[in-house]
Design a protein around this motif. Sequence first.
Motif, PDB file in Angstrom:
ATOM      1  N   ILE A 119       0.840  -1.208   0.000  1.00 22.80           N
ATOM      2  CA  ILE A 119       0.000   0.000   0.000  1.00 22.80           C
ATOM      3  C   ILE A 119       0.869   1.250   0.000  1.00 22.80           C
ATOM      4  O   ILE A 119       0.626   2.208  -0.756  1.00 22.80           O
ATOM      5  CB  ILE A 119      -0.941  -0.006   1.225  1.00 22.80           C
ATOM      6  CG1 ILE A 119      -2.014  -1.094   1.065  1.00 22.80           C
ATOM      7  CG2 ILE A 119      -1.586   1.358   1.434  1.00 22.80           C
ATOM      8  CD1 ILE A 119      -2.770  -1.412   2.352  1.00 22.80           C
ATOM      9  N   GLU A 120       1.881   1.252   0.837  1.00 18.17           N
ATOM     10  CA  GLU A 120       2.815   2.370   0.897  1.00 18.17           C
ATOM     11  C   GLU A 120       3.484   2.601  -0.448  1.00 18.17           C
ATOM     12  O   GLU A 120       3.608   3.735  -0.924  1.00 18.17           O
ATOM     13  CB  GLU A 120       3.907   2.079   1.939  1.00 18.17           C
ATOM     14  CG  GLU A 120       3.856   2.939   3.150  1.00 18.17           C
ATOM     15  CD  GLU A 120       5.021   2.680   4.085  1.00 18.17           C
ATOM     16  OE1 GLU A 120       5.059   3.363   5.110  1.00 18.17           O
ATOM     17  OE2 GLU A 120       5.870   1.818   3.816  1.00 18.17           O
ATOM     18  N   LEU A 121       3.929   1.519  -1.066  1.00 19.13           N
ATOM     19  CA  LEU A 121       4.613   1.619  -2.360  1.00 19.13           C
ATOM     20  C   LEU A 121       3.683   2.173  -3.439  1.00 19.13           C
ATOM     21  O   LEU A 121       4.135   2.805  -4.404  1.00 19.13           O
ATOM     22  CB  LEU A 121       5.152   0.246  -2.781  1.00 19.13           C
ATOM     23  CG  LEU A 121       6.301  -0.311  -1.922  1.00 19.13           C
ATOM     24  CD1 LEU A 121       6.569  -1.775  -2.257  1.00 19.13           C
ATOM     25  CD2 LEU A 121       7.570   0.522  -2.129  1.00 19.13           C
ATOM     26  N   LEU A 122       2.382   1.943  -3.264  1.00 20.29           N
ATOM     27  CA  LEU A 122       1.396   2.460  -4.225  1.00 20.29           C
ATOM     28  C   LEU A 122       0.933   3.868  -3.872  1.00 20.29           C
ATOM     29  O   LEU A 122       0.057   4.433  -4.534  1.00 20.29           O
ATOM     30  CB  LEU A 122       0.195   1.518  -4.286  1.00 20.29           C
ATOM     31  CG  LEU A 122       0.465   0.140  -4.912  1.00 20.29           C
ATOM     32  CD1 LEU A 122      -0.759  -0.766  -4.771  1.00 20.29           C
ATOM     33  CD2 LEU A 122       0.868   0.270  -6.378  1.00 20.29           C
ATOM     34  N   GLY A 123       1.507   4.438  -2.799  1.00 18.22           N
ATOM     35  CA  GLY A 123       1.178   5.818  -2.435  1.00 18.22           C
ATOM     36  C   GLY A 123       0.071   5.956  -1.428  1.00 18.22           C
ATOM     37  O   GLY A 123      -0.362   7.073  -1.126  1.00 18.22           O
ATOM     38  N   GLY A 124      -0.439   4.826  -0.906  1.00 17.34           N
ATOM     39  CA  GLY A 124      -1.518   4.885   0.081  1.00 17.34           C
ATOM     40  C   GLY A 124      -1.000   4.899   1.505  1.00 17.34           C
ATOM     41  O   GLY A 124       0.211   4.930   1.752  1.00 17.34           O
ATOM     42  N   GLU A 125      -1.929   4.881   2.460  1.00 21.93           N
ATOM     43  CA  GLU A 125      -1.589   4.850   3.874  1.00 21.93           C
ATOM     44  C   GLU A 125      -1.855   3.460   4.446  1.00 21.93           C
ATOM     45  O   GLU A 125      -2.826   2.787   4.060  1.00 21.93           O
ATOM     46  CB  GLU A 125      -2.403   5.893   4.644  1.00 21.93           C
ATOM     47  CG  GLU A 125      -2.049   7.326   4.282  1.00 21.93           C
ATOM     48  CD  GLU A 125      -2.737   8.330   5.207  1.00 21.93           C
ATOM     49  OE1 GLU A 125      -3.494   7.882   6.118  1.00 21.93           O
ATOM     50  OE2 GLU A 125      -2.524   9.544   5.030  1.00 21.93           O
ATOM     51  N   LYS A 126      -1.005   3.049   5.364  1.00 19.19           N
ATOM     52  CA  LYS A 126      -1.163   1.740   5.986  1.00 19.19           C
ATOM     53  C   LYS A 126      -2.583   1.583   6.521  1.00 19.19           C
ATOM     54  O   LYS A 126      -3.144   2.502   7.123  1.00 19.19           O
ATOM     55  CB  LYS A 126      -0.160   1.562   7.135  1.00 19.19           C
ATOM     56  CG  LYS A 126       1.294   1.627   6.733  1.00 19.19           C
ATOM     57  CD  LYS A 126       2.189   1.363   7.954  1.00 19.19           C
ATOM     58  CE  LYS A 126       3.641   1.654   7.667  1.00 19.19           C
ATOM     59  NZ  LYS A 126       3.929   3.124   7.655  1.00 19.19           N
ATOM     60  N   GLY A 127      -3.135   0.421   6.319  1.00 20.14           N
ATOM     61  CA  GLY A 127      -4.499   0.139   6.759  1.00 20.14           C
ATOM     62  C   GLY A 127      -5.545   0.381   5.704  1.00 20.14           C
ATOM     63  O   GLY A 127      -6.708  -0.001   5.883  1.00 20.14           O
ATOM     64  N   ASP A 128      -5.166   0.973   4.562  1.00 22.70           N
ATOM     65  CA  ASP A 128      -6.111   1.213   3.473  1.00 22.70           C
ATOM     66  C   ASP A 128      -6.173  -0.042   2.607  1.00 22.70           C
ATOM     67  O   ASP A 128      -5.605  -0.107   1.516  1.00 22.70           O
ATOM     68  CB  ASP A 128      -5.684   2.425   2.647  1.00 22.70           C
ATOM     69  CG  ASP A 128      -6.691   2.755   1.550  1.00 22.70           C
ATOM     70  OD1 ASP A 128      -7.764   2.109   1.507  1.00 22.70           O
ATOM     71  OD2 ASP A 128      -6.387   3.642   0.725  1.00 22.70           O
ATOM     72  N   TYR A 129      -6.877  -1.042   3.114  1.00 19.97           N
ATOM     73  CA  TYR A 129      -6.872  -2.355   2.465  1.00 19.97           C
ATOM     74  C   TYR A 129      -7.720  -2.414   1.197  1.00 19.97           C
ATOM     75  O   TYR A 129      -7.795  -3.460   0.552  1.00 19.97           O
ATOM     76  CB  TYR A 129      -7.318  -3.420   3.465  1.00 19.97           C
ATOM     77  CG  TYR A 129      -6.351  -3.563   4.637  1.00 19.97           C
ATOM     78  CD1 TYR A 129      -4.970  -3.612   4.430  1.00 19.97           C
ATOM     79  CD2 TYR A 129      -6.815  -3.653   5.939  1.00 19.97           C
ATOM     80  CE1 TYR A 129      -4.083  -3.735   5.491  1.00 19.97           C
ATOM     81  CE2 TYR A 129      -5.942  -3.777   7.016  1.00 19.97           C
ATOM     82  CZ  TYR A 129      -4.573  -3.819   6.780  1.00 19.97           C
ATOM     83  OH  TYR A 129      -3.693  -3.949   7.835  1.00 19.97           O
ATOM     84  N   ALA A 130      -8.322  -1.298   0.829  1.00 22.21           N
ATOM     85  CA  ALA A 130      -8.998  -1.246  -0.472  1.00 22.21           C
ATOM     86  C   ALA A 130      -7.970  -1.290  -1.596  1.00 22.21           C
ATOM     87  O   ALA A 130      -8.243  -1.759  -2.703  1.00 22.21           O
ATOM     88  CB  ALA A 130      -9.844   0.021  -0.576  1.00 22.21           C
ATOM     89  N   LEU A 131      -6.757  -0.777  -1.323  1.00 19.23           N
ATOM     90  CA  LEU A 131      -5.679  -0.809  -2.322  1.00 19.23           C
ATOM     91  C   LEU A 131      -5.072  -2.196  -2.444  1.00 19.23           C
ATOM     92  O   LEU A 131      -4.966  -2.758  -3.538  1.00 19.23           O
ATOM     93  CB  LEU A 131      -4.595   0.208  -1.954  1.00 19.23           C
ATOM     94  CG  LEU A 131      -4.893   1.679  -2.230  1.00 19.23           C
ATOM     95  CD1 LEU A 131      -3.759   2.548  -1.696  1.00 19.23           C
ATOM     96  CD2 LEU A 131      -5.051   1.904  -3.738  1.00 19.23           C
ATOM     97  N   VAL A 132      -4.626  -2.732  -1.322  1.00 20.88           N
ATOM     98  CA  VAL A 132      -4.077  -4.092  -1.281  1.00 20.88           C
ATOM     99  C   VAL A 132      -4.617  -4.752  -0.026  1.00 20.88           C
ATOM    100  O   VAL A 132      -4.384  -4.278   1.090  1.00 20.88           O
ATOM    101  CB  VAL A 132      -2.528  -4.099  -1.244  1.00 20.88           C
ATOM    102  CG1 VAL A 132      -2.017  -5.538  -1.255  1.00 20.88           C
ATOM    103  CG2 VAL A 132      -1.929  -3.319  -2.407  1.00 20.88           C
ATOM    104  N   ASN A 133      -5.322  -5.853  -0.213  1.00 21.40           N
ATOM    105  CA  ASN A 133      -5.969  -6.533   0.914  1.00 21.40           C
ATOM    106  C   ASN A 133      -5.142  -7.744   1.349  1.00 21.40           C
ATOM    107  O   ASN A 133      -4.703  -8.538   0.506  1.00 21.40           O
ATOM    108  CB  ASN A 133      -7.374  -6.975   0.516  1.00 21.40           C
ATOM    109  CG  ASN A 133      -8.142  -7.530   1.696  1.00 21.40           C
ATOM    110  OD1 ASN A 133      -8.014  -8.692   2.052  1.00 21.40           O
ATOM    111  ND2 ASN A 133      -8.952  -6.673   2.321  1.00 21.40           N
TER     112      ASN A 133
END
Length: 475
Positions: A119-133
């Motif tokens: 998620i971090e590598l994709l630019g998101g914030e930890k815990g945002d499991y909509a990006l990577v679950n």
Amino acid sequence: MAAVKTVYRSEHDSIGERSVPKDVYYGVQSLRAAENFHITGLTMHPEIINSIAEIKKASAITNYEIGLLDKRVADAIVRACDEIAAGKLHEAFIVDPIQGGAGTSLNMNANEVIANRAIELLGGEKGDYALVNPNDHVNYGQSTNDVFPSAGKMAVLKLLIRAQIQLERLYAALTQKAEEFDGVIKMGRTQMQDAVPIRLGQEFRAYSEAIRRDIVRLERAQDEMRCLNMGGTAIGTGINADEQYLRRIVPNLSKVTGLRLIQAFDLIDATQNLDEFVAVSGAVKTCAVNLSKMCNDLRLLSSGPRCGFNEINLPPRQNGSSIMPGKVNPVIPEVVNQVAFHIIGGDMTVTMAAEAGQLELNAFEPIIFYHLIQSVETLTYAVHTLVDNCIVGITANAARCKAMVDNSVGIITALCPHIGYEAAADLAKRAIETGGSVKDLILEEGVLDEETLEKILDPYSMTEPGISAKELLER
């Protein structure tokens, strides 16, 4: 100074909501497991962590190849797994090695750490499991029940390879000592009593042969660990695993790891039965027994220096006493003995845990991996120190060995074919009673002439098989 306030993020699982520190890579399921299983106070062995990351990487590659995982997500998972396999993020693996749930805690710890880093590598914030679950992406096509045992086997395999390298060093060192000591004649002993002469080199050759067999056993043990149940998912039936994933996952895992891995012929069998671990533990235990017996011998042969056998000298490594000046103890053989005791006890744990499985799954793999990994690793370290700090520095007290042979009654065994057992036994008894030498007693009584006696009692000849039947017939 004001305390730094911890910021939390909210996560949920089937149990409910939990607050997790905002900056950590693990998630709610890892946190619950860490709270439930504070057993050893330790975290997972690095090779288990590396191996599970390699499995997740191979799975992401496979799922992308067959069109079941988006390239951006797959690439992010692969990058996160590469970082873990390189030794990063290991501090985020917080679960205890001994855990209930057949390894689910570790599997989810890995899923959460990998997902949050991706998620971090994709630019998101930890815990945002909509990006990577953790479940839907990182664990896609898998179950704890094929991931965890496969990670355990891969970790043990890597450690066995390292152990074999150390055993090969030990074999070489013992072989060199066998050659160096080939001309040193000493008394052999059975049941701690004088027996017949043997060469010190022959004793060391025997040690090397036992280690050679151990090397062969460890090679076979490695083959036991190459067979994985990846693709079997929950109970070996492969539920939720795509047919193409099933065919590709182990070949891809071999490419990722550089290890020669194969998929089990019967995935149900490979999921429920853990006899391979028992076999490997048995091979490691056998090696430990051989090492411990050899170290017992080294301690005896070096005992003294004035009031013991004193046939060999072990290299002095450290002071042996806080009260007795000049005392030097055989600390390296002693530590190898202790490692052997540890391994033998661990083997019983592995055996009972493998036996305790029920129906389609054995829930006790965590304790098997905990003990087996400890056993292989401590064996490796013990052999390393045995070679470097003991074996290569051993020297022989050749004069002491010869003096004990010359003064021994055991050499009379060589006379049995020439004068008979009863006569030889009588001479031995009288030599012990009088404290005189066997040779002198035989010559005094005219049992044999000096030339014949010297030939029969040549110490080197007594260490080699064969007597002349022709000479016996002529007597």
